[in-house]
Write an enzyme that holds these catalytic residues in place. Structure first.
Site, PDB file in Angstrom:
ATOM      1  CB  SER A 182       0.822 -23.114  -1.171  1.00 56.51           C
ATOM      2  OG  SER A 182       0.279 -22.783  -2.353  1.00 56.51           O
ATOM      3  CG  LEU A 183       6.283 -21.260  -3.243  1.00 61.42           C
ATOM      4  CD1 LEU A 183       7.498 -21.442  -3.798  1.00 61.42           C
ATOM      5  CD2 LEU A 183       6.399 -20.328  -1.997  1.00 61.42           C
TER       6      LEU A 183
ATOM      7  CB  ALA B 286      -1.035 -44.149  -6.344  1.00 56.47           C
TER       8      ALA B 286
ATOM      9  CG  ASP C 112      -2.532 -30.514 -10.375  1.00 60.23           C
ATOM     10  OD1 ASP C 112      -2.395 -29.216 -10.706  1.00 60.23           O
ATOM     11  OD2 ASP C 112      -2.954 -31.219  -9.470  1.00 60.23           O
TER      12      ASP C 112
ATOM     13  NE  ARG D 244      -4.136 -42.971  -2.451  1.00 55.36           N
ATOM     14  CZ  ARG D 244      -3.721 -41.735  -1.898  1.00 55.36           C
ATOM     15  NH1 ARG D 244      -2.669 -41.913  -1.006  1.00 55.36           N
ATOM     16  NH2 ARG D 244      -4.257 -40.571  -1.932  1.00 55.36           N
TER      17      ARG D 244
ATOM     18  CE  LYS E 181      -4.212 -31.200  -5.959  1.00 53.07           C
ATOM     19  NZ  LYS E 181      -3.052 -31.130  -6.721  1.00 53.07           N
TER      20      LYS E 181
HETATM   21  P1  NAP Z   1      -1.929 -37.134  -2.066  1.00 53.23           P
HETATM   22  O1  NAP Z   1      -3.045 -37.337  -2.764  1.00 53.23           O
HETATM   23  O2  NAP Z   1      -1.952 -37.165  -0.271  1.00 53.23           O
HETATM   24  O3  NAP Z   1      -0.958 -38.577  -2.252  1.00 53.23           O
HETATM   25  C1  NAP Z   1       0.310 -38.208  -1.550  1.00 53.23           C
HETATM   26  C2  NAP Z   1       1.375 -39.496  -2.149  1.00 53.23           C
HETATM   27  O4  NAP Z   1       2.469 -39.458  -1.371  1.00 53.23           O
HETATM   28  C3  NAP Z   1       0.887 -40.830  -2.146  1.00 53.23           C
HETATM   29  O5  NAP Z   1       0.983 -41.533  -3.254  1.00 53.23           O
HETATM   30  C4  NAP Z   1       1.327 -41.377  -0.837  1.00 53.23           C
HETATM   31  O6  NAP Z   1       1.517 -42.737  -0.685  1.00 53.23           O
HETATM   32  C5  NAP Z   1       2.887 -40.673  -1.066  1.00 53.23           C
HETATM   33  N1  NAP Z   1       3.329 -40.792   0.284  1.00 53.23           N
HETATM   34  C6  NAP Z   1       3.138 -39.879   1.365  1.00 53.23           C
HETATM   35  N2  NAP Z   1       3.850 -40.210   2.519  1.00 53.23           N
HETATM   36  C7  NAP Z   1       4.731 -41.153   2.103  1.00 53.23           C
HETATM   37  C8  NAP Z   1       5.778 -42.068   2.673  1.00 53.23           C
HETATM   38  N3  NAP Z   1       6.342 -41.651   3.687  1.00 53.23           N
HETATM   39  N4  NAP Z   1       6.612 -42.669   1.779  1.00 53.23           N
HETATM   40  C9  NAP Z   1       6.260 -43.126   0.712  1.00 53.23           C
HETATM   41  N5  NAP Z   1       5.319 -42.525   0.019  1.00 53.23           N
HETATM   42  C10 NAP Z   1       4.383 -41.510   0.719  1.00 53.23           C
HETATM   43  O7  NAP Z   1      -1.188 -35.774  -2.475  1.00 53.23           O
HETATM   44  P2  NAP Z   1      -1.096 -35.168  -4.002  1.00 53.23           P
HETATM   45  O8  NAP Z   1      -2.313 -34.389  -4.251  1.00 53.23           O
HETATM   46  O9  NAP Z   1      -1.073 -36.378  -4.925  1.00 53.23           O
HETATM   47  O10 NAP Z   1       0.242 -34.492  -3.848  1.00 53.23           O
HETATM   48  C11 NAP Z   1       1.398 -34.972  -3.734  1.00 53.23           C
HETATM   49  C12 NAP Z   1       2.704 -34.052  -4.058  1.00 53.23           C
HETATM   50  O11 NAP Z   1       2.653 -33.540  -5.460  1.00 53.23           O
HETATM   51  C13 NAP Z   1       2.363 -32.838  -3.090  1.00 53.23           C
HETATM   52  O12 NAP Z   1       3.741 -32.459  -2.553  1.00 53.23           O
HETATM   53  C14 NAP Z   1       2.093 -31.869  -3.869  1.00 53.23           C
HETATM   54  O13 NAP Z   1       2.451 -30.388  -3.375  1.00 53.23           O
HETATM   55  C15 NAP Z   1       2.671 -31.959  -4.815  1.00 53.23           C
HETATM   56  N6  NAP Z   1       2.162 -31.231  -6.294  1.00 53.23           N
HETATM   57  C16 NAP Z   1       2.624 -30.335  -6.899  1.00 53.23           C
HETATM   58  C17 NAP Z   1       1.952 -29.593  -7.960  1.00 53.23           C
HETATM   59  C18 NAP Z   1       2.691 -28.640  -8.664  1.00 53.23           C
HETATM   60  O14 NAP Z   1       2.141 -27.611  -9.275  1.00 53.23           O
HETATM   61  N7  NAP Z   1       3.942 -28.497  -8.646  1.00 53.23           N
HETATM   62  C19 NAP Z   1       0.722 -29.989  -8.038  1.00 53.23           C
HETATM   63  C20 NAP Z   1       0.048 -31.048  -7.565  1.00 53.23           C
HETATM   64  C21 NAP Z   1       0.692 -31.636  -6.630  1.00 53.23           C
HETATM   65  P3  NAP Z   1       0.338 -43.719  -0.169  1.00 53.23           P
HETATM   66  O15 NAP Z   1      -0.881 -44.087  -1.219  1.00 53.23           O
HETATM   67  O16 NAP Z   1       1.006 -45.214   0.246  1.00 53.23           O
HETATM   68  O17 NAP Z   1      -0.200 -43.034   1.232  1.00 53.23           O
END
Ligand code: NAP
Length: 284
Positions: A24-25, A136, A110, A164, A74
């Site tokens: 994280s930054l 998702a 977000d 999901r 979250k």
């Molecule tokens: P999360 O709730 O844990 O969801 C992770 C997602 O990634 C799910 O859809 C999961 O699919 C998928 N995934 C994980 N491993 C995978 C694989 N090997 N192949 C295909 N799909 C895979 O996480 P989140 O909170 O949504 O965050 C997701 C990303 O967004 C993170 O990298 C986070 O840093 C980034 N983000 C960035 C910001 C920003 O400000 N830039 C804000 C929010 C989030 P399944 O459902 O199949 O497990």
């Protein structure tokens, strides 16, 4: 980075709670923002298991601080807060918490952060657009809320775990949202904008969530993932002539909204963006 304000007994502690947090930054940009506004706070990152999340959120906020929540907590955080914002109720995900009148408040910045990042990327709203959301999880829910609010005409969601994706669409999708069940089904589909909300790209060895060389047709892509350098998805998309941006701008924008929840004044997003750019120039 030099800290100019001393940490004292009145310093407010803000913390990012998640697992992992090492990528994280947020600490960099939030500490720079507090320094720029001469606010007496410090922002740290804590790797936290789900069993400790509720206690830490309440404890930090009760002590006058607050913070952010990141993956994978979250959704759990949304159930912890006493006063969820409309964005939290709608998405079932919470990324920002603080105490007000003895109650734990939560917001999902977000949603607004992504909306603002899309506007920066595309120089305006996405009225009438066809959007593909990959993923998702919590970020996908924020993405769906943001693009529906912004006037997207059609939104398709594709996720490795189909159930999901169905749950996200059922919860908040409505008539403009449908599921693309398999990756094969994506082949050749056309969109105005692709959003990667999966976590693929966080680790250097991750596969791409989508091959930008023609798996779908889309002129623009926004990868919510960010790394100190450029994500592989963004690099490959740009090589294909796609207008692509990573999650840095969203990080700054959602951080600006969170800053306002804690401090009651708008976050200095220009300072945050500058700090992020400085860090990234050093990492390249
Ligand atoms: P999360 O709730 O844990 O969801 C992770 C997602 O990634 C799910 O859809 C999961 O699919 C998928 N995934 C994980 N491993 C995978 C694989 N090997 N192949 C295909 N799909 C895979 O996480 P989140 O909170 O949504 O965050 C997701 C990303 O967004 C993170 O990298 C986070 O840093 C980034 N983000 C960035 C910001 C920003 O400000 N830039 C804000 C929010 C989030 P399944 O459902 O199949 O497990």
């Amino acid at each position: 980075m030099t800290r100019h304000l001393p940490v004292t007994t009145s310093t407010r502690t803000l913390a990012l709670l998640g697992d992992p947090v090492s990528h994280s930054l947020s600490p960099i940009i939030q500490n720079a923002a507090m320094m720029a506004r001469e606010l007496d706070g410090v922002y740290v990152a804590l790797r936290v298991g789900s069993e400790d999340l509720a206690g830490l959120m309440r404890g930090l906020a009760a002590a006058g601080g607050g913070g952010n929540v990141t993956l994978p907590h979250k959704e759990r955080a949304a159930a912890v807060v006493d006063r969820p914002s409309e964005a939290v109720r709608r998405t079932g995900a919470c990324n920002t918490f603080w105490m007000e009148d003895g109650e734990l408040h939560g917001d999902n910045t977000d949603v607004e952060g992504l909306k603002r990042a899309i506007h920066t990327h595309l120089a305006g709203p996405i009225q009438g657009a066809r959007v593909l959301i990959l993923g998702a999880g919590g970020a996908a829910r924020a993405a769906l809320a943001a693009v529906l609010d912004d006037g997207a005409a059609e939104v398709e969601i594709h996720n490795r775990t189909v159930e999901r994706a169905r749950a996200v669409a059922r919860r908040m999708g409505g008539a403009r949202t449908r599921i693309v069940e398999s990756r094969a089904e994506l082949q050749g589909r056309t969109y105005d904008l692709v959003l990667n909300t999966t976590r693929l790209g966080l680790e250097a060895e991750d596969p791409l969530p989508l091959d930008p060389a023609g798996e779908v047709e889309a002129p623009a892509l926004l990868d919510l993932v960010y790394t100190p350098g450029e994500t592989e998805l963004v690099r490959r998309a740009r090589a294909e002539g796609i207008h692509a941006m990573d999650g840095g701008e969203m990080l700054v924008q959602q951080g600006g909204v969170a800053f306002e929840r804690w401090w009651g004044v708008p976050g200095p997003v220009d300072v945050m963006r500058e700090e992020l750019d400085r860090l990234r120039r050093r990492a390249r």
